[in-house]
Write an enzyme that holds these catalytic residues in place. Structure first.
Site, PDB file in Angstrom:
ATOM      1  N   ASN A  15       0.871  -1.178   0.000  1.00 36.28           N
ATOM      2  CA  ASN A  15       0.000   0.000   0.000  1.00 36.28           C
ATOM      3  C   ASN A  15       0.906   1.225   0.000  1.00 36.28           C
ATOM      4  OD1 ASN A  15      -1.856   1.998   0.423  1.00 36.28           O
ATOM      5  ND2 ASN A  15      -2.723   1.130   2.293  1.00 36.28           N
ATOM      6  N   ARG A  33      -2.588  -2.156  -3.408  1.00 34.75           N
ATOM      7  CA  ARG A  33      -3.837  -1.447  -3.128  1.00 34.75           C
ATOM      8  C   ARG A  33      -3.823  -0.141  -3.916  1.00 34.75           C
ATOM      9  NH1 ARG A  33      -5.241   2.887   1.150  1.00 34.75           N
ATOM     10  NH2 ARG A  33      -7.485   2.982   0.881  1.00 34.75           N
ATOM     11  N   HIS A  38     -13.038   2.420   0.114  1.00 32.24           N
ATOM     12  CA  HIS A  38     -13.046   1.321   1.094  1.00 32.24           C
ATOM     13  C   HIS A  38     -13.687   0.068   0.500  1.00 32.24           C
ATOM     14  CE1 HIS A  38     -13.286   4.540   4.525  1.00 32.24           C
ATOM     15  NE2 HIS A  38     -12.021   4.206   4.327  1.00 32.24           N
ATOM     16  N   LEU A  58     -15.939   2.024   9.840  1.00 30.00           N
ATOM     17  CA  LEU A  58     -15.687   3.230  10.629  1.00 30.00           C
ATOM     18  C   LEU A  58     -14.247   3.231  11.125  1.00 30.00           C
ATOM     19  CD1 LEU A  58     -18.947   2.994  12.805  1.00 30.00           C
ATOM     20  CD2 LEU A  58     -18.669   4.127  10.586  1.00 30.00           C
ATOM     21  N   GLY A  59     -13.394   3.890  10.383  1.00 27.87           N
ATOM     22  CA  GLY A  59     -12.011   4.072  10.817  1.00 27.87           C
ATOM     23  C   GLY A  59     -11.749   5.557  10.894  1.00 27.87           C
ATOM     24  N   GLY A  68     -10.907   7.276   8.369  1.00 29.79           N
ATOM     25  CA  GLY A  68     -11.830   7.552   7.267  1.00 29.79           C
ATOM     26  C   GLY A  68     -13.009   6.607   7.463  1.00 29.79           C
ATOM     27  N   ARG A  89     -12.325  14.668   8.429  1.00 29.47           N
ATOM     28  CA  ARG A  89     -13.133  15.113   7.273  1.00 29.47           C
ATOM     29  C   ARG A  89     -14.536  15.491   7.734  1.00 29.47           C
ATOM     30  NH1 ARG A  89     -11.494  10.006   4.298  1.00 29.47           N
ATOM     31  NH2 ARG A  89      -9.435  10.472   3.443  1.00 29.47           N
ATOM     32  N   ASP A 115      -8.871  11.241  17.285  1.00 29.69           N
ATOM     33  CA  ASP A 115      -8.812   9.850  17.728  1.00 29.69           C
ATOM     34  C   ASP A 115     -10.065   9.526  18.539  1.00 29.69           C
ATOM     35  OD1 ASP A 115      -8.283   7.503  19.291  1.00 29.69           O
ATOM     36  OD2 ASP A 115      -6.165   7.747  18.774  1.00 29.69           O
ATOM     37  N   MET A 116     -10.844   8.563  18.029  1.00 26.99           N
ATOM     38  CA  MET A 116     -12.128   8.246  18.661  1.00 26.99           C
ATOM     39  C   MET A 116     -11.960   7.848  20.120  1.00 26.99           C
ATOM     40  SD  MET A 116     -15.316   8.148  18.555  1.00 26.99           S
ATOM     41  CE  MET A 116     -16.112   8.200  16.966  1.00 26.99           C
ATOM     42  N   ARG A 117     -10.875   7.143  20.431  1.00 28.48           N
ATOM     43  CA  ARG A 117     -10.655   6.737  21.831  1.00 28.48           C
ATOM     44  C   ARG A 117     -10.619   7.962  22.744  1.00 28.48           C
ATOM     45  NH1 ARG A 117      -6.101   2.632  20.226  1.00 28.48           N
ATOM     46  NH2 ARG A 117      -6.021   4.308  18.737  1.00 28.48           N
ATOM     47  N   GLY A 120     -11.393   0.286  12.587  1.00 32.49           N
ATOM     48  CA  GLY A 120     -10.895   0.680  13.916  1.00 32.49           C
ATOM     49  C   GLY A 120     -11.975   1.024  14.926  1.00 32.49           C
ATOM     50  N   ILE A 121     -12.868   1.931  14.585  1.00 34.70           N
ATOM     51  CA  ILE A 121     -13.921   2.346  15.509  1.00 34.70           C
ATOM     52  C   ILE A 121     -15.039   1.295  15.539  1.00 34.70           C
ATOM     53  CG2 ILE A 121     -15.670   4.108  15.966  1.00 34.70           C
ATOM     54  CD1 ILE A 121     -13.726   6.096  14.480  1.00 34.70           C
ATOM     55  N   GLU A 174      -8.081  -5.953   4.927  1.00 42.54           N
ATOM     56  CA  GLU A 174      -7.887  -5.576   3.527  1.00 42.54           C
ATOM     57  C   GLU A 174      -6.685  -6.291   2.914  1.00 42.54           C
ATOM     58  OE1 GLU A 174      -8.601  -1.413   4.919  1.00 42.54           O
ATOM     59  OE2 GLU A 174      -9.230  -1.099   2.854  1.00 42.54           O
TER      60      GLU A 174
HETATM   61  P1  AMP Z   1      -8.581   2.683  11.238  1.00 41.27           P
HETATM   62  O1  AMP Z   1      -8.530   3.859  10.297  1.00 41.27           O
HETATM   63  O2  AMP Z   1      -9.498   1.584  10.771  1.00 41.27           O
HETATM   64  O3  AMP Z   1      -7.239   2.176  11.655  1.00 41.27           O
HETATM   65  O4  AMP Z   1      -9.263   3.226  12.598  1.00 41.27           O
HETATM   66  C1  AMP Z   1      -8.706   4.267  13.337  1.00 41.27           C
HETATM   67  C2  AMP Z   1      -9.720   4.749  14.358  1.00 41.27           C
HETATM   68  O5  AMP Z   1     -10.091   3.674  15.218  1.00 41.27           O
HETATM   69  C3  AMP Z   1      -9.195   5.859  15.267  1.00 41.27           C
HETATM   70  O6  AMP Z   1     -10.152   6.898  15.357  1.00 41.27           O
HETATM   71  C4  AMP Z   1      -9.058   5.164  16.611  1.00 41.27           C
HETATM   72  O7  AMP Z   1      -9.254   6.057  17.661  1.00 41.27           O
HETATM   73  C5  AMP Z   1     -10.173   4.161  16.532  1.00 41.27           C
HETATM   74  N1  AMP Z   1     -10.013   3.114  17.533  1.00 41.27           N
HETATM   75  C6  AMP Z   1      -9.122   2.121  17.579  1.00 41.27           C
HETATM   76  N2  AMP Z   1      -9.272   1.406  18.726  1.00 41.27           N
HETATM   77  C7  AMP Z   1     -10.291   1.985  19.409  1.00 41.27           C
HETATM   78  C8  AMP Z   1     -10.943   1.736  20.674  1.00 41.27           C
HETATM   79  N3  AMP Z   1     -10.576   0.737  21.461  1.00 41.27           N
HETATM   80  N4  AMP Z   1     -11.958   2.561  21.022  1.00 41.27           N
HETATM   81  C9  AMP Z   1     -12.326   3.570  20.234  1.00 41.27           C
HETATM   82  N5  AMP Z   1     -11.768   3.853  19.059  1.00 41.27           N
HETATM   83  C10 AMP Z   1     -10.766   3.073  18.653  1.00 41.27           C
END
Ligand code: AMP
Length: 379
Positions: A7, A72, A161, A190-191, A193, A222, A264-266, A312-313, A366
């Site tokens: 990638n 990719r 995606h 839901l990542g 992106g 975004r 960052d969702m966390r 991720g989310i 992926e």
């Molecule tokens: P990705 O682009 O698929 O790698 O996802 C990234 C997103 O996943 C980021 O916003 C991270 O904060 C979120 N993420 C990963 N682990 C967690 C978790 N345990 N709780 C909440 N969000 C998470």
């Protein structure tokens, strides 16, 4: 078959070597890594980056050779509706699609050419993020704008995606014991992106990303859907607001970052739990937008047989899943609070028995999907 999955971004190369014949994720992944800082004095071009990667692979490969390479590719336009064997002509076409993905396709082309140099004679396959969405009907992918824009600029919904939505669709149908062709569902990837796809009969009917990945859901940085007049109105009034600035504002400085101060969702969930009002607003906005799409797509596919969370989310944030599904009461969709909190690498059911439709978490992969598509074409 040993498949190297690559990638290539403009400043980094993410890679993974997979043994498609092995069983289980631990055994399939032979090596993986990331080379960053392409463009720096030490790693001026993608060629040096792939040399570094090739050296890093010597030990884990134990003298075995790479059988095929899967790349990719973000934008396949309406030229590529499925994975293809890479030829010079294919590389030229990917390059020609660069205006539609200026951040990605030029980097992919550099990566493809560097890989040809580093691994001469090894067959390569291009797997497109847009391909799965090639089945959208015209009334779905077309924007209501003059034909001229379509002809001159290729203006239409493409969706992204796709490799993930495709892979997750197959696993979800299997999990439910359905033939893929009988599967109608809504897939929420839901990542950082994020996009949601309406799947009808195992194929893409509609998806929330559009001409570019900016459309649809509120994402990490975004804005997602926005009245396009906001852009033109500001650009007409503020001479300093160039198209490039506006593009950066909407793609890199909006979304969770703009509302909650963090992409960052966390961190956003933690801040909300600590009582932060901005974080709460950001989560209300993201979950509301997602619920709106799920409702719309449930109708679009004539009744989804499942709602699926991934990435991720989607895979990790039970809090976010809860916030989104809470808004789906009108559809009779209910989460099982305990099942929703279970973590794991396997596909799983997280809804109650009396939920109108099952809600699943399906971990995406992926790289695996690209390796499988590569093997299928090369073998
Ligand atoms: P990705 O682009 O698929 O790698 O996802 C990234 C997103 O996943 C980021 O916003 C991270 O904060 C979120 N993420 C990963 N682990 C967690 C978790 N345990 N709780 C909440 N969000 C998470």
């Amino acid at each position: 078959m040993l498949v190297l999955v690559i990638n290539c971004g403009s400043s980094s190369v993410k890679y993974q070597v997979r043994d498609t014949a092995a069983t289980g994720e631990e055994n399939q992944v032979i090596a993986k890594g990331l080379v960053e800082n392409i463009g720096s004095a030490e790693i001026p071009t993608h060629t040096e980056a792939l040399d570094i990667m090739a050296k890093a692979l010597v030990e884990p490969l134990h003298g075995k050779t790479i059988d095929a390479i899967g790349h990719r590719i973000v934008q396949g336009g309406d030229v590529f509706s499925e994975p293809v064997l890479v030829t010079d002509e294919v590389i030229t076409k990917i390059d020609e699609l660069s205006p539609l993905a200026p951040l990605h396709n030029p980097a992919h082309v550099l990566g493809l050419k560097a890989a040809q140099e580093t691994y001469p004679g090894v067959p390569m396959v291009a797997v497109f993020d847009t391909a799965f969405h090639g089945t959208m009907p015209e009334h779905v992918y077309r924007y209501a704008v003059p034909e001229e824009l379509v002809e001159k600029y290729g203006v239409r919904r493409y969706g992204f995606h796709g490799t993930s939505h495709d892979y997750v669709t197959g696993i979800a149908a299997d999990f439910l014991g359905l033939d893929r062709s009988d599967f109608n569902g809504v897939i929420a990837h839901l990542g950082n992106g994020a996009s949601v796809t309406a799947v009808e009969g195992g194929q893409c009917l509609d998806t929330s990303m559009g001409y570019t990945p900016l459309a649809g859901l509120v994402m990490g940085t975004r804005s997602g859907d926005i009245d396009p007049s906001v852009l033109t109105s500001i650009m007409m009034r503020d001479p300093e607001m160039t198209p490039a600035k506006m593009d950066s504002l909407l793609n890199k400085e909006s979304g969770l970052l703009a509302i909650a101060g963090n992409n960052d969702m966390r961190a956003v969930v933690e801040a909300m739990e600590a009582g932060d009002e901005r974080a709460k607003l950001a989560l209300d906005m993201t979950s509301y937008r997602l619920a709106k799409y799920i409702g719309a797509y449930h109708v679009a596919v004539g009744g989804a047989k499942a709602l699926v969370f991934t990435a991720g989310i989607g895979e990790n944030s039970h809090q976010f899943r809860e916030l989104a599904v809470e808004r789906l009461g009108a559809l009779g969709i209910k989460l099982d609070a305990e099942a929703n909190k279970v973590r794991g690498d396997e596909p799983r059911l997280i809804s109650t028995e009396d939920s109108a439709i099952p809600v699943l978490v399906v971990p995406t992969n992926e790289e695996k999907a690209i390796a499988e598509a590569t093997e299928a074409l090369v073998a």
